[in-house]
Motif scaffolding. Structure first.
Motif, PDB file in Angstrom:
ATOM      1  N   VAL A 107       0.672  -1.089  -0.192  1.00  0.00           N
ATOM      2  CA  VAL A 107       0.153  -0.026   0.046  1.00  0.00           C
ATOM      3  C   VAL A 107       0.731   0.969  -0.129  1.00  0.00           C
ATOM      4  CG1 VAL A 107      -1.391   1.593   1.254  1.00  0.00           C
ATOM      5  CG2 VAL A 107      -2.144  -1.080   0.846  1.00  0.00           C
ATOM      6  N   LEU A 108       1.799   1.323   1.243  1.00  0.00           N
ATOM      7  CA  LEU A 108       2.595   2.312   0.868  1.00  0.00           C
ATOM      8  C   LEU A 108       3.570   2.555  -0.954  1.00  0.00           C
ATOM      9  CD1 LEU A 108       3.814   1.638   4.355  1.00  0.00           C
ATOM     10  CD2 LEU A 108       2.483   3.636   3.649  1.00  0.00           C
ATOM     11  N   ARG A 109       3.753   1.385  -1.129  1.00  0.00           N
ATOM     12  CA  ARG A 109       4.851   2.096  -2.624  1.00  0.00           C
ATOM     13  C   ARG A 109       3.373   2.346  -3.874  1.00  0.00           C
ATOM     14  NH1 ARG A 109       7.619  -4.124  -2.894  1.00  0.00           N
ATOM     15  NH2 ARG A 109       9.134  -4.413  -1.234  1.00  0.00           N
ATOM     16  N   SER A 110       2.362   1.189  -3.411  1.00  0.00           N
ATOM     17  CA  SER A 110       1.627   2.420  -4.310  1.00  0.00           C
ATOM     18  C   SER A 110       1.068   3.785  -4.327  1.00  0.00           C
ATOM     19  CB  SER A 110       0.175   1.983  -4.176  1.00  0.00           C
ATOM     20  OG  SER A 110       0.273   0.087  -4.835  1.00  0.00           O
ATOM     21  N   ILE A 111       1.543   4.104  -2.873  1.00  0.00           N
ATOM     22  CA  ILE A 111       1.303   5.600  -2.333  1.00  0.00           C
ATOM     23  C   ILE A 111       2.474   6.044  -3.085  1.00  0.00           C
ATOM     24  CG2 ILE A 111       1.166   7.502  -0.367  1.00  0.00           C
ATOM     25  CD1 ILE A 111      -1.023   5.081   0.847  1.00  0.00           C
ATOM     26  N   ALA A 112       3.286   5.605  -2.680  1.00  0.00           N
ATOM     27  CA  ALA A 112       5.275   6.637  -2.915  1.00  0.00           C
ATOM     28  C   ALA A 112       5.019   6.837  -4.250  1.00  0.00           C
ATOM     29  CB  ALA A 112       6.091   5.700  -2.369  1.00  0.00           C
ATOM     30  N   VAL A 113       4.434   6.109  -5.434  1.00  0.00           N
ATOM     31  CA  VAL A 113       4.021   6.015  -6.889  1.00  0.00           C
ATOM     32  C   VAL A 113       3.229   7.258  -6.880  1.00  0.00           C
ATOM     33  CG1 VAL A 113       4.428   4.888  -8.644  1.00  0.00           C
ATOM     34  CG2 VAL A 113       4.811   3.846  -7.141  1.00  0.00           C
ATOM     35  N   TYR A 114       2.174   7.529  -6.845  1.00  0.00           N
ATOM     36  CA  TYR A 114       0.768   8.039  -6.938  1.00  0.00           C
ATOM     37  C   TYR A 114       0.950   9.506  -6.454  1.00  0.00           C
ATOM     38  CZ  TYR A 114      -0.646   4.280 -10.327  1.00  0.00           C
ATOM     39  OH  TYR A 114      -1.140   4.459 -11.484  1.00  0.00           O
ATOM     40  N   VAL A 115       1.832   9.701  -5.502  1.00  0.00           N
ATOM     41  CA  VAL A 115       1.372  10.978  -5.202  1.00  0.00           C
ATOM     42  C   VAL A 115       2.477  12.168  -5.536  1.00  0.00           C
ATOM     43  CG1 VAL A 115       2.255  12.167  -3.201  1.00  0.00           C
ATOM     44  CG2 VAL A 115       0.731  10.206  -2.922  1.00  0.00           C
ATOM     45  N   PRO A 116       3.716  11.513  -5.880  1.00  0.00           N
ATOM     46  CA  PRO A 116       4.639  12.542  -6.987  1.00  0.00           C
ATOM     47  C   PRO A 116       4.243  13.167  -8.186  1.00  0.00           C
ATOM     48  CG  PRO A 116       6.199  10.842  -5.898  1.00  0.00           C
ATOM     49  CD  PRO A 116       4.756  10.320  -5.287  1.00  0.00           C
ATOM     50  N   LEU A 117       3.229  11.500  -9.329  1.00  0.00           N
ATOM     51  CA  LEU A 117       2.723  12.249  -9.686  1.00  0.00           C
ATOM     52  C   LEU A 117       1.289  13.057  -9.800  1.00  0.00           C
ATOM     53  CD1 LEU A 117       1.314   9.271 -12.132  1.00  0.00           C
ATOM     54  CD2 LEU A 117      -0.444  10.806 -12.222  1.00  0.00           C
ATOM     55  N   ILE A 118       0.893  13.146  -9.031  1.00  0.00           N
ATOM     56  CA  ILE A 118      -0.242  14.075  -8.668  1.00  0.00           C
ATOM     57  C   ILE A 118       0.246  15.198  -8.760  1.00  0.00           C
ATOM     58  CG2 ILE A 118      -1.955  14.539  -7.306  1.00  0.00           C
ATOM     59  CD1 ILE A 118      -2.222  11.886  -6.648  1.00  0.00           C
ATOM     60  N   VAL A 119       1.677  15.455  -7.898  1.00  0.00           N
ATOM     61  CA  VAL A 119       1.972  16.064  -7.778  1.00  0.00           C
ATOM     62  C   VAL A 119       2.953  16.979  -9.164  1.00  0.00           C
ATOM     63  CG1 VAL A 119       4.388  17.515  -6.737  1.00  0.00           C
ATOM     64  CG2 VAL A 119       2.976  16.261  -5.431  1.00  0.00           C
ATOM     65  N   ALA A 120       3.335  16.365  -9.693  1.00  0.00           N
ATOM     66  CA  ALA A 120       3.761  16.569 -11.105  1.00  0.00           C
ATOM     67  C   ALA A 120       2.713  17.169 -12.233  1.00  0.00           C
ATOM     68  CB  ALA A 120       4.853  15.863 -11.463  1.00  0.00           C
ATOM     69  N   VAL A 121       1.379  16.521 -11.966  1.00  0.00           N
ATOM     70  CA  VAL A 121       0.426  16.487 -12.444  1.00  0.00           C
ATOM     71  C   VAL A 121      -0.150  18.868 -12.123  1.00  0.00           C
ATOM     72  CG1 VAL A 121      -1.986  16.661 -13.167  1.00  0.00           C
ATOM     73  CG2 VAL A 121      -0.963  14.218 -13.521  1.00  0.00           C
ATOM     74  N   VAL A 122       0.074  18.693 -11.330  1.00  0.00           N
ATOM     75  CA  VAL A 122      -0.087  19.790 -10.955  1.00  0.00           C
ATOM     76  C   VAL A 122       1.210  21.231 -11.475  1.00  0.00           C
ATOM     77  CG1 VAL A 122      -0.460  21.664  -8.939  1.00  0.00           C
ATOM     78  CG2 VAL A 122      -1.804  19.158  -8.949  1.00  0.00           C
ATOM     79  N   VAL A 123       1.834  20.826 -11.015  1.00  0.00           N
ATOM     80  CA  VAL A 123       3.452  21.268 -11.564  1.00  0.00           C
ATOM     81  C   VAL A 123       3.471  21.389 -12.874  1.00  0.00           C
ATOM     82  CG1 VAL A 123       5.608  21.601 -11.929  1.00  0.00           C
ATOM     83  CG2 VAL A 123       4.662  21.133  -9.629  1.00  0.00           C
ATOM     84  N   LEU A 124       2.968  20.582 -14.139  1.00  0.00           N
ATOM     85  CA  LEU A 124       3.503  20.787 -15.323  1.00  0.00           C
ATOM     86  C   LEU A 124       1.715  21.462 -15.670  1.00  0.00           C
ATOM     87  CD1 LEU A 124       4.092  17.244 -16.466  1.00  0.00           C
ATOM     88  CD2 LEU A 124       4.870  19.524 -16.531  1.00  0.00           C
ATOM     89  N   PHE A 125       0.683  21.782 -14.974  1.00  0.00           N
ATOM     90  CA  PHE A 125       0.209  22.624 -15.533  1.00  0.00           C
ATOM     91  C   PHE A 125       0.113  24.376 -15.275  1.00  0.00           C
ATOM     92  CE2 PHE A 125      -4.263  25.329 -13.808  1.00  0.00           C
ATOM     93  CZ  PHE A 125      -4.957  24.722 -15.441  1.00  0.00           C
ATOM     94  N   THR A 126       0.702  24.066 -13.628  1.00  0.00           N
ATOM     95  CA  THR A 126       1.449  25.400 -13.706  1.00  0.00           C
ATOM     96  C   THR A 126       1.958  26.011 -14.544  1.00  0.00           C
ATOM     97  OG1 THR A 126       0.774  24.923 -11.467  1.00  0.00           O
ATOM     98  CG2 THR A 126       1.935  26.678 -11.638  1.00  0.00           C
TER      99      THR A 126
END
Length: 394
Positions: A107-126
């Motif tokens: 579970v922690l591995r899954s979260i560790a992969v997708y949290v940076p992905l979500i952050v990257a989505v927001v940063v790229l849009f910015t």
């Protein structure tokens, strides 16, 4: 398109509500809010509903107006979609089970992969220049825009990875199990396959077409949304049905037995002193059935001083003379004796000096089966009078 996605969101939200409200089937089992599997299932379904809600053009327009940022609904929706993808993986991990530490680590591995992905989505849009509001065709309109292009590809790849992993797990696990669990896994697999082909492949095709100077926007705007909605519904059904169907069958059986006890309850209910629970509209059929069983057993104890062996023996001899099986004759005889006892109690007659010591078959077996047999036998008896309400001391 808004109507389609709103409908899908409503169905998913209803599924989560029903699953979360499901009562415990046995004492001692954890409540829904403490069960990791139930929580992860509800979180995944609710996130799916929120994704559909946010992806509707009407919602996107409202979000953009509220924030004052053109296309702000895009990173919001794509971030939620990535969270939904992560929740699907977490749900499968909890469903598959295993050692607690292993489950926690995955579970922690899954979260560790997708949290940076979500952050990257927001940063790229910015970082991107996306000043023109697009409510239906943002993916294809900005397919060649720096920042937006990477954001679109990133959210699609994140969702694809989760769906492919889920498909592989479903196929492998489906070969090891049977019954409802296997049926649920195949429903999830069909939903994942539909998502891959109907949603993701069409999105990829439309975006790549823009890269090569072609226009296949209809795949992204017309085909992908309803396919995604149908895929999500199939996946949700696969997750929910194996958990709800057994409970639904149990509720149906409880309701059936509750109603089949009506002839017995109408005859003996007036002498029962069992405290009635506080009425609530959400009481399950199993809870109602349990109370009725307790109340009927209490009434049988109260009527025991009125049981007459002579009535029972006459009824038993008559039933055997008719060619009825021994067990059926016994139940019919006990029903006749009980009916006579209820009439005496209703008439406020004195108890018998030498009441029957025979133990009713309904009190020898556990569950509602014996009481249902007695109730059906009572229902077959000709009404010999109206039992009026009264009070009898056991």
């Amino acid at each position: 398109m808004s109507l389609v996605v709103y409908l899908a969101a409503a169905v998913l939200a209803l599924s989560a509500a029903v699953l979360l409200r499901r009562p415990r089937t046995t004492p001692g089992t954890p409540s829904a809010l403490r069960n990791p599997l139930t929580v992860s299932t509800c979180v995944a379904i609710v996130l799916g509903a929120v994704v559909f809600l946010c992806s509707a053009p009407m919602t996107l327009a409202a979000v953009n107006d509220l924030t004052g940022i053109p296309n702000f609904g895009a990173p919001l929706t794509y971030g939620l979609l990535s969270a939904y993808s992560c929740s699907l993986l977490i749900l499968l991990i909890n469903w598959r089970g295993g050692p607690r530490e292993r489950v926690r680590r995955l579970v922690l591995r899954s979260i560790a992969v997708y949290v940076p992905l979500i952050v990257a989505v927001v940063v790229l849009f910015t970082l991107a220049d996306a000043q023109v509001e697009r409510l239906n065709d943002l993916d294809t309109y900005y397919a060649n825009t720096p920042g937006m292009r990477e954001m679109i590809v990133l959210y699609l790849l994140g969702h694809s990875a989760a769906i492919v992993a889920m498909s592989v797990v479903c196929v492998r696990w489906g070969r090891e199990v049977t019954g409802l669990l296997r049926a649920g896994l195949w429903l999830i697999f069909l939903g994942a396959l539909l998502d891959l082909v109907g949603f993701q492949l069409t999105k990829y095709t439309a975006v790549v077409a823009r890269w090569t100077g072609h226009d296949l926007d209809f795949l992204s705007t017309k085909v992908a949304p309803p396919m995604a909605a149908l895929a999500a519904l199939l996946c949700s059904a696969g997750f929910v049905l194996p958990r709800l169907l057994p409970a639904a069958v149990g509720h149906w059986r409880g309701l059936r037995d509750y109603r089949r006890l009506d002839p017995l309850w109408l005859r003996v209910g007036f002498v029962s002193t069992a405290p009635k629970p506080a009425s609530s509209w959400w009481q399950s059929p199993a809870e109602r059935l349990h109370w009725r069983e307790v109340a009927i057993h209490d009434a049988l104890l109260a009527l025991a001083p009125y049981f007459d062996d002579r009535v029972r023996e006459r009824a038993r001899s008559a039933a055997l003379a008719e060619g009825r099986p021994v067990h059926e004759a016994r139940v019919a005889a006990e029903a006749a004796m009980l009916a006579a006892a209820a009439r005496r109690a209703a008439a406020r007659e004195e108890p018998l000096r030498a009441p029957s010591t025979c133990r009713l078959h309904a009190t020898e077996v556990s569950g509602a089966g014996g009481l249902v047999e007695l109730a059906q036998a009572l229902g077959g008896l000709a009404a010999a009078g109206t039992v009026r309400e009264g009070t009898v001391r056991a």
